[in-house]
Enzyme design. Structure first.
Site, PDB file in Angstrom:
ATOM      1  N   CYS A  54      13.578  12.960   0.980  1.00  0.00           N
ATOM      2  CA  CYS A  54      12.496  13.175   0.010  1.00  0.00           C
ATOM      3  C   CYS A  54      11.370  14.006   0.607  1.00  0.00           C
ATOM      4  O   CYS A  54      10.458  14.413  -0.092  1.00  0.00           O
ATOM      5  CB  CYS A  54      11.961  11.851  -0.520  1.00  0.00           C
ATOM      6  N   HIS A  90      -4.917   4.098   2.458  1.00  0.00           N
ATOM      7  CA  HIS A  90      -3.741   4.552   1.713  1.00  0.00           C
ATOM      8  C   HIS A  90      -2.674   5.061   2.689  1.00  0.00           C
ATOM      9  O   HIS A  90      -2.966   5.839   3.588  1.00  0.00           O
ATOM     10  CB  HIS A  90      -4.142   5.679   0.758  1.00  0.00           C
ATOM     11  N   HIS A  93       3.653   5.499  -1.026  1.00  0.00           N
ATOM     12  CA  HIS A  93       4.093   4.778  -2.215  1.00  0.00           C
ATOM     13  C   HIS A  93       5.420   4.082  -1.946  1.00  0.00           C
ATOM     14  O   HIS A  93       6.138   4.432  -1.007  1.00  0.00           O
ATOM     15  CB  HIS A  93       4.249   5.742  -3.397  1.00  0.00           C
ATOM     16  N   ASP A  97      14.456   2.733  -5.111  1.00  0.00           N
ATOM     17  CA  ASP A  97      15.760   3.380  -4.946  1.00  0.00           C
ATOM     18  C   ASP A  97      16.175   3.467  -3.480  1.00  0.00           C
ATOM     19  O   ASP A  97      16.857   4.391  -3.071  1.00  0.00           O
ATOM     20  CB  ASP A  97      15.748   4.770  -5.589  1.00  0.00           C
ATOM     21  N   ARG A 105      12.230   1.805  -1.054  1.00  0.00           N
ATOM     22  CA  ARG A 105      11.966   3.014  -0.276  1.00  0.00           C
ATOM     23  C   ARG A 105      10.470   3.157  -0.113  1.00  0.00           C
ATOM     24  O   ARG A 105       9.765   3.461  -1.073  1.00  0.00           O
ATOM     25  CB  ARG A 105      12.558   4.238  -0.971  1.00  0.00           C
ATOM     26  N   CYS A 107       7.760   5.352   1.015  1.00  0.00           N
ATOM     27  CA  CYS A 107       7.607   6.784   1.220  1.00  0.00           C
ATOM     28  C   CYS A 107       6.204   6.973   1.809  1.00  0.00           C
ATOM     29  O   CYS A 107       5.217   6.856   1.094  1.00  0.00           O
ATOM     30  CB  CYS A 107       7.754   7.437  -0.146  1.00  0.00           C
TER      31      CYS A 107
END
Ligand SMILES: [Zn+2]
Length: 117
Positions: A54, A90, A93, A97, A105, A107
Site C-alpha cells: 500500500c 497521530h 489508520h 483487510d 492492517r 497502515c
C-alpha cells in the site's frame, strides 16, 4: 517530547500523511521494534510487520495497550485513526483487510515511528 522535524510534526500533530512509498520503513525488514517518534512509546514489533503493497509500513497487530483508535470522518471517508496511547500523536489508520491472525492492517507513517534494533 522529542525534537521533531517539520515533516514529523505535520504527521504526528496535524494528522498528516506522508506520500506513499516515501517512507524509510516501507521496504525495511530488520528485526526490532518501532517506537513513537514523539514520545518513545513502543508501538509495533517487526514480527507483526508485513508487505501490504500500500506504500506505507503495515502491521497486523500493535503492542498491547500501545495505541488507541479514533473515528476519522475527514476527507468524506469513514476511517479509523490510530494514535499513540501515551502522547495522543497521530500515527496512521487501521483497516480490516489485513492477514491472519488479526485480519487487521495498521497502515502507519514511517515518519511517525523510530526503529530500534
Ligand atoms: Zn507517543
Amino acid at each position: 517530547m522529542k525534537k521533531l522535524t517539520k515533516e514529523q510534526y505535520h504527521i504526528l500533530k496535524e494528522k498528516g500523511t506522508e506520500p506513499p512509498w516515501s517512507g524509510k520503513y516501507v521496504k525495511f525488514n530488520k528485526k526490532g521494534r518501532y517506537v513513537c517518534a514523539a514520545c518513545g512509546n513502543e508501538l509495533f514489533s517487526s514480527d507483526t510487520k508485513f508487505d501490504s503493497d500500500c506504500g506505507w509500513p503495515s502491521f497486523y497487530d500493535a503492542k498491547k495497550g500501545a495505541v488507541q483508535f479514533k473515528k476519522d470522518k475527514s476527507l468524506f471517508m469513514n476511517r479509523t485513526e490510530v494514535v499513540c496511547a501515551k502522547c495522543g500523536s497521530h500515527l496512521g489508520h487501521i483497516f480490516d483487510d489485513g492477514p491472519k491472525p488479526t485480519g487487521k492492517r495498521f497502515c502507519i507513517n514511517s515518519l511517525a515511528m523510530e526503529f530500534m534494533a
